[in-house]
Design a protein around this motif. Structure first.
Motif, mmCIF file in Angstrom:
data_model
loop_
_atom_site.group_PDB
_atom_site.id
_atom_site.type_symbol
_atom_site.label_atom_id
_atom_site.label_comp_id
_atom_site.label_asym_id
_atom_site.label_seq_id
_atom_site.Cartn_x
_atom_site.Cartn_y
_atom_site.Cartn_z
ATOM 1 N N CYS A 117 -7.830 -4.542 0.836
ATOM 2 C CA CYS A 117 -6.685 -5.315 1.354
ATOM 3 C C CYS A 117 -7.203 -6.504 2.157
ATOM 4 O O CYS A 117 -6.980 -6.595 3.384
ATOM 5 C CB CYS A 117 -5.795 -4.440 2.229
ATOM 6 S SG CYS A 117 -5.170 -2.950 1.424
ATOM 7 N N LEU A 153 -1.985 -3.771 9.066
ATOM 8 C CA LEU A 153 -0.627 -4.289 8.887
ATOM 9 C C LEU A 153 -0.513 -5.711 9.426
ATOM 10 O O LEU A 153 -0.920 -6.001 10.552
ATOM 11 C CB LEU A 153 0.379 -3.390 9.599
ATOM 12 C CG LEU A 153 0.544 -1.975 9.024
ATOM 13 C CD1 LEU A 153 1.451 -1.140 9.903
ATOM 14 C CD2 LEU A 153 1.075 -2.025 7.588
ATOM 15 N N VAL A 187 0.855 -1.184 0.000
ATOM 16 C CA VAL A 187 0.000 0.000 0.000
ATOM 17 C C VAL A 187 0.886 1.227 0.000
ATOM 18 O O VAL A 187 1.888 1.289 0.720
ATOM 19 C CB VAL A 187 -0.942 0.021 1.223
ATOM 20 C CG1 VAL A 187 -1.699 1.349 1.309
ATOM 21 C CG2 VAL A 187 -1.934 -1.135 1.144
ATOM 22 N N TRP A 192 -2.437 7.112 7.957
ATOM 23 C CA TRP A 192 -1.714 6.170 8.813
ATOM 24 C C TRP A 192 -2.673 5.478 9.781
ATOM 25 O O TRP A 192 -2.577 4.272 10.006
ATOM 26 C CB TRP A 192 -0.612 6.889 9.571
ATOM 27 C CG TRP A 192 -0.056 6.138 10.737
ATOM 28 C CD1 TRP A 192 -0.277 6.377 12.062
ATOM 29 C CD2 TRP A 192 0.785 4.968 10.701
ATOM 30 N NE1 TRP A 192 0.390 5.456 12.841
ATOM 31 C CE2 TRP A 192 1.047 4.588 12.032
ATOM 32 C CE3 TRP A 192 1.355 4.226 9.669
ATOM 33 C CZ2 TRP A 192 1.840 3.496 12.368
ATOM 34 C CZ3 TRP A 192 2.153 3.139 9.991
ATOM 35 C CH2 TRP A 192 2.393 2.784 11.324
ATOM 36 N N LEU A 237 -10.523 0.944 2.357
ATOM 37 C CA LEU A 237 -9.146 0.461 2.347
ATOM 38 C C LEU A 237 -9.068 -0.970 2.869
ATOM 39 O O LEU A 237 -8.363 -1.810 2.297
ATOM 40 C CB LEU A 237 -8.264 1.381 3.191
ATOM 41 C CG LEU A 237 -6.773 1.029 3.214
ATOM 42 C CD1 LEU A 237 -6.166 1.138 1.817
ATOM 43 C CD2 LEU A 237 -6.017 1.944 4.184
ATOM 44 N N VAL A 269 -4.353 2.665 7.990
ATOM 45 C CA VAL A 269 -3.484 1.563 7.556
ATOM 46 C C VAL A 269 -3.035 0.709 8.729
ATOM 47 O O VAL A 269 -2.956 -0.526 8.627
ATOM 48 C CB VAL A 269 -2.253 2.120 6.805
ATOM 49 C CG1 VAL A 269 -1.247 0.998 6.516
ATOM 50 C CG2 VAL A 269 -2.670 2.797 5.516
ATOM 51 N N HIS A 320 -8.899 8.806 -0.387
ATOM 52 C CA HIS A 320 -8.835 9.136 1.048
ATOM 53 C C HIS A 320 -9.850 10.199 1.451
ATOM 54 O O HIS A 320 -10.058 10.442 2.645
ATOM 55 C CB HIS A 320 -7.424 9.569 1.443
ATOM 56 C CG HIS A 320 -6.969 10.874 0.859
ATOM 57 N ND1 HIS A 320 -7.410 12.087 1.306
ATOM 58 C CD2 HIS A 320 -6.081 11.141 -0.137
ATOM 59 C CE1 HIS A 320 -6.826 13.059 0.620
ATOM 60 N NE2 HIS A 320 -6.024 12.512 -0.272
ATOM 61 N N TYR A 357 3.772 -0.993 3.776
ATOM 62 C CA TYR A 357 3.103 0.301 3.647
ATOM 63 C C TYR A 357 4.165 1.370 3.459
ATOM 64 O O TYR A 357 4.979 1.617 4.354
ATOM 65 C CB TYR A 357 2.256 0.629 4.871
ATOM 66 C CG TYR A 357 1.695 2.041 4.833
ATOM 67 C CD1 TYR A 357 0.996 2.496 3.715
ATOM 68 C CD2 TYR A 357 1.895 2.929 5.887
ATOM 69 C CE1 TYR A 357 0.501 3.788 3.645
ATOM 70 C CE2 TYR A 357 1.403 4.223 5.833
ATOM 71 C CZ TYR A 357 0.707 4.646 4.714
ATOM 72 O OH TYR A 357 0.227 5.941 4.652
ATOM 73 N N GLU A 374 4.995 4.965 3.498
ATOM 74 C CA GLU A 374 4.370 6.121 4.140
ATOM 75 C C GLU A 374 4.868 7.436 3.558
ATOM 76 O O GLU A 374 6.053 7.769 3.643
ATOM 77 C CB GLU A 374 4.655 6.081 5.648
ATOM 78 C CG GLU A 374 4.144 7.288 6.418
ATOM 79 C CD GLU A 374 2.637 7.399 6.424
ATOM 80 O OE1 GLU A 374 2.071 7.779 5.380
ATOM 81 O OE2 GLU A 374 2.020 7.116 7.470
ATOM 82 N N VAL A 400 -1.910 -5.968 4.965
ATOM 83 C CA VAL A 400 -0.884 -5.169 4.295
ATOM 84 C C VAL A 400 0.492 -5.659 4.746
ATOM 85 O O VAL A 400 0.766 -5.747 5.946
ATOM 86 C CB VAL A 400 -1.046 -3.671 4.636
ATOM 87 C CG1 VAL A 400 0.083 -2.850 4.012
ATOM 88 C CG2 VAL A 400 -2.405 -3.164 4.162
ATOM 89 N N ALA A 416 0.636 5.620 0.019
ATOM 90 C CA ALA A 416 -0.133 6.856 0.075
ATOM 91 C C ALA A 416 0.405 7.837 -0.962
ATOM 92 O O ALA A 416 1.525 7.708 -1.441
ATOM 93 C CB ALA A 416 -0.050 7.452 1.472
#
Length: 341
Positions: free
Chosen positions: A213, A236, A152, A229, A209, A232, A200, A220, A222, A217, A154
């Motif tokens: 997924c 994780l 993933v 964040w 999101l 996400v 977003h 990620y 970032e 994830v 951003a």
């Protein structure tokens, strides 16, 4: 060359929050004359990048801040117009760090000659420059995606994020992008070829999101921080890797902490219990790998596996407004200022 004046944009004041136009000032000075071992450069393209916001603050960081009254810093593509350096001749096109101005002197030590016939020279500031290398190094050296994993990223339509997702797919991973607005999401999905993309700005962003997924994830990348964040982190997987490249959602925050609950303890808990690797980095840490990046990226562009988009704004005088727009996500692709033909 008949001009005798150099236009430059200097830092007029340190911003409080989002920069304002009066934090910058346009000045003129006599055109500098190269001395022994120097070249005079005419800037053709100026790169605008989020890291520049940090240089406007007088705070300890990995690089010295721009002084009040000094030229705003930035990467550039320039033409040699006069030379007293054995290694450069008038007409050479070079990658430089001349900042927000039309002309600059340089001793040649850090210049790199560009071949205009190999690729548009502006790409040396984007997909074949610092942003592209940042994506390549952060993803492959820290994220280390494996075939079948979910990556993933951003700011997926931006200069760094767009390259991250495409390289993830080249390495057999599934790429999920996060972008802002229908046009950017469509570009990420339909042009860049990401497997999924989430807006977003959607009111149910976190739920979308999670749906994109289903297997969690694994990497990620970032670029943003903030509420992205927050969405996400719960997704994780154990042993996920998080290269931290940027935190643009927080760059304009005032020095004091934002109001609201302190979520650091919750993040640290997940980092511990999931054995997460969270690694901040600056691309220059991997400078020794730049030749390998250029070889691979040029090959991927040639065979169509790596695509890019540039957002070109004409005129040095428009750099402050374009930079402020960049910090609010209004650019679409790698933002460059065209300073001269």
């Amino acid at each position: 060359m008949t001009t005798t004046l150099n236009d430059k944009i200097v830092l007029a004041a340190r911003p409080a929050g989002l920069p304002r136009p009066d934090d910058f000032r346009i000045e003129q000075e006599a055109l500098p004359v190269p001395g022994d071992g120097q070249v005079l450069l005419q800037v053709l393209y100026l790169s605008l990048d989020p890291y520049m916001r940090g240089r406007m603050d007088d705070a300890k960081s990995y690089a010295k801040p721009v002084d009040i009254g000094a030229v705003m810093e930035g990467g550039t593509v320039a033409r040699v117009v006069a030379s007293r350096h054995d290694g450069y001749a008038p007409g050479d096109i070079v990658l430089s760090h001349s900042g927000w101005q039309r002309y600059a002197l340089d001793d040649g030590a850090a210049l790199r000659k560009l071949d205009p016939s190999a690729a548009p020279v502006s790409t040396a500031l984007g997909v074949l420059g610092m942003p592209g290398f940042t994506a390549w190094a952060g993803l492959l050296q820290i994220g280390r995606p494996q075939a079948g994993e979910t990556v993933v990223v951003a700011a997926a339509s931006g200069a760094v994020g767009s390259v991250v997702g495409q390289i993830a797919r080249i390495h057999g991973a599934r790429a999920v992008g996060i972008a802002g607005g229908a046009d950017k999401c469509a570009f990420v999905r339909d042009v860049l070829g990401f497997d999924a993309v989430v807006d977003h700005r959607a009111p149910d962003f976190a739920a979308q999101l999670a749906a994109a997924c289903p297997d969690g994830v694994d990497v990620y990348f970032e670029n943003v921080g903030g509420r992205v964040w927050d969405a996400v982190l719960p997704l994780l997987n154990d042993f996920a890797r998080v290269p931290v490249c940027g935190l643009i959602a927080q760059y304009n925050a005032l020095p004091q902490a934002e109001p609201g609950p302190d979520r650091l303890a919750l993040a640290m808990r997940d980092i511990l219990k999931k054995s997460l690797l969270v690694r901040g980095f600056i691309q220059r840490e991997f400078a020794h790998l730049r030749p390998a990046f250029l070889e691979q990226a040029q090959r991927w562009i040639a065979d169509g596996r790596l695509r890019y988009r540039e957002d070109v704004v004409d005129g040095l005088q428009n750099a402050p407004a374009a930079f402020i727009d960049l910090l609010q996500g209004r650019n679409f692709g790698k933002l460059v200022i065209k300073v001269a033909d």
